[in-house]
Design a protein around this motif. Structure first.
Motif, PDB file in Angstrom:
ATOM      1  N   GLU A   1      25.927  38.513  35.009  1.00 22.58           N
ATOM      2  CA  GLU A   1      26.789  39.573  35.520  1.00 22.58           C
ATOM      3  C   GLU A   1      28.204  39.009  35.617  1.00 22.58           C
ATOM      4  O   GLU A   1      28.525  38.199  36.483  1.00 22.58           O
ATOM      5  CB  GLU A   1      26.300  40.036  36.888  1.00 22.58           C
ATOM      6  N   ALA A   2      29.061  39.424  34.683  1.00 26.92           N
ATOM      7  CA  ALA A   2      30.387  38.830  34.541  1.00 26.92           C
ATOM      8  C   ALA A   2      31.242  38.972  35.799  1.00 26.92           C
ATOM      9  O   ALA A   2      31.962  38.042  36.176  1.00 26.92           O
ATOM     10  CB  ALA A   2      31.107  39.465  33.344  1.00 26.92           C
ATOM     11  N   MET A   3      31.177  40.129  36.448  1.00 29.59           N
ATOM     12  CA  MET A   3      32.020  40.347  37.619  1.00 29.59           C
ATOM     13  C   MET A   3      31.663  39.382  38.750  1.00 29.59           C
ATOM     14  O   MET A   3      32.534  38.943  39.503  1.00 29.59           O
ATOM     15  CB  MET A   3      31.886  41.798  38.100  1.00 29.59           C
ATOM     16  N   ALA A   4      30.380  39.040  38.882  1.00 28.54           N
ATOM     17  CA  ALA A   4      29.971  38.092  39.920  1.00 28.54           C
ATOM     18  C   ALA A   4      30.590  36.723  39.659  1.00 28.54           C
ATOM     19  O   ALA A   4      31.069  36.057  40.589  1.00 28.54           O
ATOM     20  CB  ALA A   4      28.450  37.987  39.976  1.00 28.54           C
ATOM     21  N   CYS A   5      30.596  36.291  38.411  1.00 30.02           N
ATOM     22  CA  CYS A   5      31.210  35.005  38.065  1.00 30.02           C
ATOM     23  C   CYS A   5      32.699  35.029  38.374  1.00 30.02           C
ATOM     24  O   CYS A   5      33.251  34.069  38.933  1.00 30.02           O
ATOM     25  CB  CYS A   5      30.982  34.695  36.583  1.00 30.02           C
ATOM     26  N   HIS A   6      33.353  36.126  38.034  1.00 28.03           N
ATOM     27  CA  HIS A   6      34.787  36.273  38.305  1.00 28.03           C
ATOM     28  C   HIS A   6      35.063  36.233  39.810  1.00 28.03           C
ATOM     29  O   HIS A   6      36.005  35.583  40.270  1.00 28.03           O
ATOM     30  CB  HIS A   6      35.282  37.588  37.707  1.00 28.03           C
ATOM     31  N   TYR A   7      34.215  36.898  40.593  1.00 26.72           N
ATOM     32  CA  TYR A   7      34.398  36.923  42.040  1.00 26.72           C
ATOM     33  C   TYR A   7      34.190  35.543  42.644  1.00 26.72           C
ATOM     34  O   TYR A   7      34.938  35.120  43.539  1.00 26.72           O
ATOM     35  CB  TYR A   7      33.434  37.938  42.656  1.00 26.72           C
ATOM     36  N   LEU A   8      33.196  34.818  42.159  1.00 29.53           N
ATOM     37  CA  LEU A   8      32.956  33.450  42.635  1.00 29.53           C
ATOM     38  C   LEU A   8      34.151  32.554  42.320  1.00 29.53           C
ATOM     39  O   LEU A   8      34.539  31.706  43.137  1.00 29.53           O
ATOM     40  CB  LEU A   8      31.685  32.889  42.006  1.00 29.53           C
ATOM     41  N   ALA A   9      34.726  32.731  41.136  1.00 27.48           N
ATOM     42  CA  ALA A   9      35.918  31.955  40.780  1.00 27.48           C
ATOM     43  C   ALA A   9      37.032  32.208  41.788  1.00 27.48           C
ATOM     44  O   ALA A   9      37.713  31.274  42.232  1.00 27.48           O
ATOM     45  CB  ALA A   9      36.382  32.320  39.367  1.00 27.48           C
ATOM     46  N   GLY A  10      37.198  33.467  42.165  1.00 25.46           N
ATOM     47  CA  GLY A  10      38.231  33.809  43.139  1.00 25.46           C
ATOM     48  C   GLY A  10      37.976  33.185  44.496  1.00 25.46           C
ATOM     49  O   GLY A  10      38.915  32.767  45.194  1.00 25.46           O
ATOM     50  N   MET A  11      36.712  33.091  44.880  1.00 24.44           N
ATOM     51  CA  MET A  11      36.373  32.469  46.163  1.00 24.44           C
ATOM     52  C   MET A  11      36.772  31.001  46.169  1.00 24.44           C
ATOM     53  O   MET A  11      37.277  30.482  47.178  1.00 24.44           O
ATOM     54  CB  MET A  11      34.873  32.617  46.426  1.00 24.44           C
ATOM     55  N   TYR A  12      36.567  30.320  45.052  1.00 24.26           N
ATOM     56  CA  TYR A  12      36.921  28.899  44.973  1.00 24.26           C
ATOM     57  C   TYR A  12      38.417  28.686  44.745  1.00 24.26           C
ATOM     58  O   TYR A  12      38.955  27.642  45.104  1.00 24.26           O
ATOM     59  CB  TYR A  12      36.119  28.213  43.876  1.00 24.26           C
ATOM     60  N   LEU A  13      39.084  29.651  44.151  1.00 23.18           N
ATOM     61  CA  LEU A  13      40.525  29.520  43.943  1.00 23.18           C
ATOM     62  C   LEU A  13      41.276  29.460  45.277  1.00 23.18           C
ATOM     63  O   LEU A  13      42.153  28.613  45.469  1.00 23.18           O
ATOM     64  CB  LEU A  13      41.051  30.696  43.109  1.00 23.18           C
ATOM     65  N   SER A  14      40.935  30.360  46.172  1.00 23.86           N
ATOM     66  CA  SER A  14      41.670  30.428  47.437  1.00 23.86           C
ATOM     67  C   SER A  14      40.891  29.866  48.621  1.00 23.86           C
ATOM     68  O   SER A  14      41.466  29.588  49.671  1.00 23.86           O
ATOM     69  CB  SER A  14      42.041  31.883  47.740  1.00 23.86           C
ATOM     70  N   GLY A  15      39.559  29.681  48.431  1.00 24.34           N
ATOM     71  CA  GLY A  15      38.710  29.288  49.546  1.00 24.34           C
ATOM     72  C   GLY A  15      38.311  30.503  50.366  1.00 24.34           C
ATOM     73  O   GLY A  15      38.928  31.568  50.274  1.00 24.34           O
ATOM     74  N   VAL A  16      37.283  30.341  51.168  1.00 22.18           N
ATOM     75  CA  VAL A  16      36.827  31.438  52.038  1.00 22.18           C
ATOM     76  C   VAL A  16      36.926  30.960  53.483  1.00 22.18           C
ATOM     77  O   VAL A  16      36.130  30.126  53.929  1.00 22.18           O
ATOM     78  CB  VAL A  16      35.374  31.854  51.713  1.00 22.18           C
ATOM     79  N   PRO A  17      37.914  31.449  54.223  1.00 23.82           N
ATOM     80  CA  PRO A  17      38.110  30.976  55.595  1.00 23.82           C
ATOM     81  C   PRO A  17      37.025  31.472  56.539  1.00 23.82           C
ATOM     82  O   PRO A  17      36.476  32.561  56.360  1.00 23.82           O
ATOM     83  CB  PRO A  17      39.473  31.573  55.973  1.00 23.82           C
ATOM     84  N   LYS A  18      36.717  30.658  57.536  1.00 25.39           N
ATOM     85  CA  LYS A  18      35.736  31.059  58.542  1.00 25.39           C
ATOM     86  C   LYS A  18      36.253  32.265  59.314  1.00 25.39           C
ATOM     87  O   LYS A  18      35.497  33.207  59.607  1.00 25.39           O
ATOM     88  CB  LYS A  18      35.464  29.890  59.490  1.00 25.39           C
ATOM     89  N   ASN A  19      37.532  32.241  59.638  1.00 24.29           N
ATOM     90  CA  ASN A  19      38.179  33.378  60.305  1.00 24.29           C
ATOM     91  C   ASN A  19      39.270  33.913  59.384  1.00 24.29           C
ATOM     92  O   ASN A  19      40.355  33.337  59.301  1.00 24.29           O
ATOM     93  CB  ASN A  19      38.779  32.948  61.640  1.00 24.29           C
ATOM     94  N   PRO A  20      39.008  35.014  58.676  1.00 25.28           N
ATOM     95  CA  PRO A  20      39.984  35.531  57.712  1.00 25.28           C
ATOM     96  C   PRO A  20      41.344  35.845  58.313  1.00 25.28           C
ATOM     97  O   PRO A  20      42.362  35.781  57.610  1.00 25.28           O
ATOM     98  CB  PRO A  20      39.307  36.824  57.201  1.00 25.28           C
ATOM     99  N   LYS A  21      41.394  36.144  59.607  1.00 19.75           N
ATOM    100  CA  LYS A  21      42.671  36.483  60.242  1.00 19.75           C
ATOM    101  C   LYS A  21      43.609  35.282  60.308  1.00 19.75           C
ATOM    102  O   LYS A  21      44.826  35.449  60.456  1.00 19.75           O
ATOM    103  CB  LYS A  21      42.432  37.042  61.643  1.00 19.75           C
ATOM    104  N   GLU A  22      43.044  34.078  60.236  1.00 21.44           N
ATOM    105  CA  GLU A  22      43.876  32.871  60.295  1.00 21.44           C
ATOM    106  C   GLU A  22      44.473  32.509  58.935  1.00 21.44           C
ATOM    107  O   GLU A  22      45.384  31.695  58.859  1.00 21.44           O
ATOM    108  CB  GLU A  22      43.038  31.692  60.788  1.00 21.44           C
ATOM    109  N   TYR A  23      43.962  33.113  57.891  1.00 17.61           N
ATOM    110  CA  TYR A  23      44.359  32.727  56.529  1.00 17.61           C
ATOM    111  C   TYR A  23      45.648  33.428  56.124  1.00 17.61           C
ATOM    112  O   TYR A  23      45.797  34.644  56.308  1.00 17.61           O
ATOM    113  CB  TYR A  23      43.241  33.071  55.552  1.00 17.61           C
TER     114      TYR A  23
END
Length: 250
Positions: A141-163
């Motif tokens: 599923e290509a979109m899932a791979c693209h989304y995972l890439a985005g997660m690693y590009l910026s990181g996924v903060p524990k508290n999104p409000k701090e990012y």
């Protein structure tokens, strides 16, 4: 019997007979793939979303047909064939579809569990969502791979409000559930591109150009830029064909 599909009355007869065949195959022969076709028929031809929803739901739960789990999950998410949207119900069916190895169900479950914002009523669970997205990507599923890439590009903060996406220096001391990792981002972007995601190809081109997560290579950057452009052109052509199909034969 052969039908002349240029004659309106024969088209109507063909469509009605199609519905009869699907009902027989679903309710008498108990074929889950035909039940799914019946629900598609009720949705697309009859515009009876309530009945379509019931068939998708029962085909998911009684026959374990993953594509029907996905469809009913989508209905629950947008409130089609029901009084209102129910993201939690949608997640339940996306998760079941994923268990039945439907990669798009895995994608939707992963997106719901990792999304943030006031409109999201599902409890955020990034590790669980990540696993769904990874399974989806592993199953092409290509979109899932693209989304995972985005997660690693910026990181996924524990508290999104701090990012702060506009000031990376301020993110140095915040806690991440998934830390930025450009090498991982590149690998997922490249996989998404191989599966035909135009945005993933554009990211691969940019990462080669900047040397992010991979050794800088301007020739490869140009190559993936051309792939992205080709995919975009193909997408536009497909949309035009769908709009114009049948016009020349009239």
């Amino acid at each position: 019997m052969a039908y002349d599909l240029k004659r309106e009355e024969e088209v109507k007869e063909f469509v009605e007979n199609l519905g009869i065949e699907y009902r027989f195959g679903c309710y008498k022969e108990n074929k889950p793939e035909v039940c799914h076709l019946l629900a598609d028929y009720l949705e697309a031809i009859k515009k009876d979303f309530d009945k379509a929803a019931k068939v998708y739901k029962s085909n998911c739960m009684e026959y374990n047909y993953g594509k029907s789990c996905l469809k009913y999950g989508n209905y629950a998410l947008i409130g089609r064939g029901r009084e209102k949207s129910d993201p939690q119900e949608a997640l339940k069916y996306f998760e079941k579809g994923c268990e039945l190895n439907d990669p798009t169900s895995c994608l939707h479950a992963g997106l719901l569990l990792t999304a943030t914002g006031p409109a999201i009523s599902v409890q955020r669970d990034v590790p669980k969502g990540y696993n769904y997205l990874k399974k989806s990507c592993d199953n092409n599923e290509a979109m899932a791979c693209h989304y995972l890439a985005g997660m690693y590009l910026s990181g996924v903060p524990k508290n999104p409000k701090e990012y702060n996406p506009h000031n990376p220096e301020k993110n140095a001391n915040i806690d991440f559930l998934i830390k930025p990792d450009l090498k991982q981002a590149f690998q997922f972007a490249k996989r998404g591109c191989e599966l035909g995601n135009v945005f993933a190809c554009a990211n691969v081109s940019l990462m080669y150009k900047k040397g992010d997560g991979v050794e800088q290579n301007l020739d490869e950057s140009k190559k993936y830029f051309e792939i992205a452009k080709s995919l975009q052109n193909a997408h536009e052509t497909t949309k035009e064909l769908k709009f114009q199909q049948g016009l020349e034969s009239k």
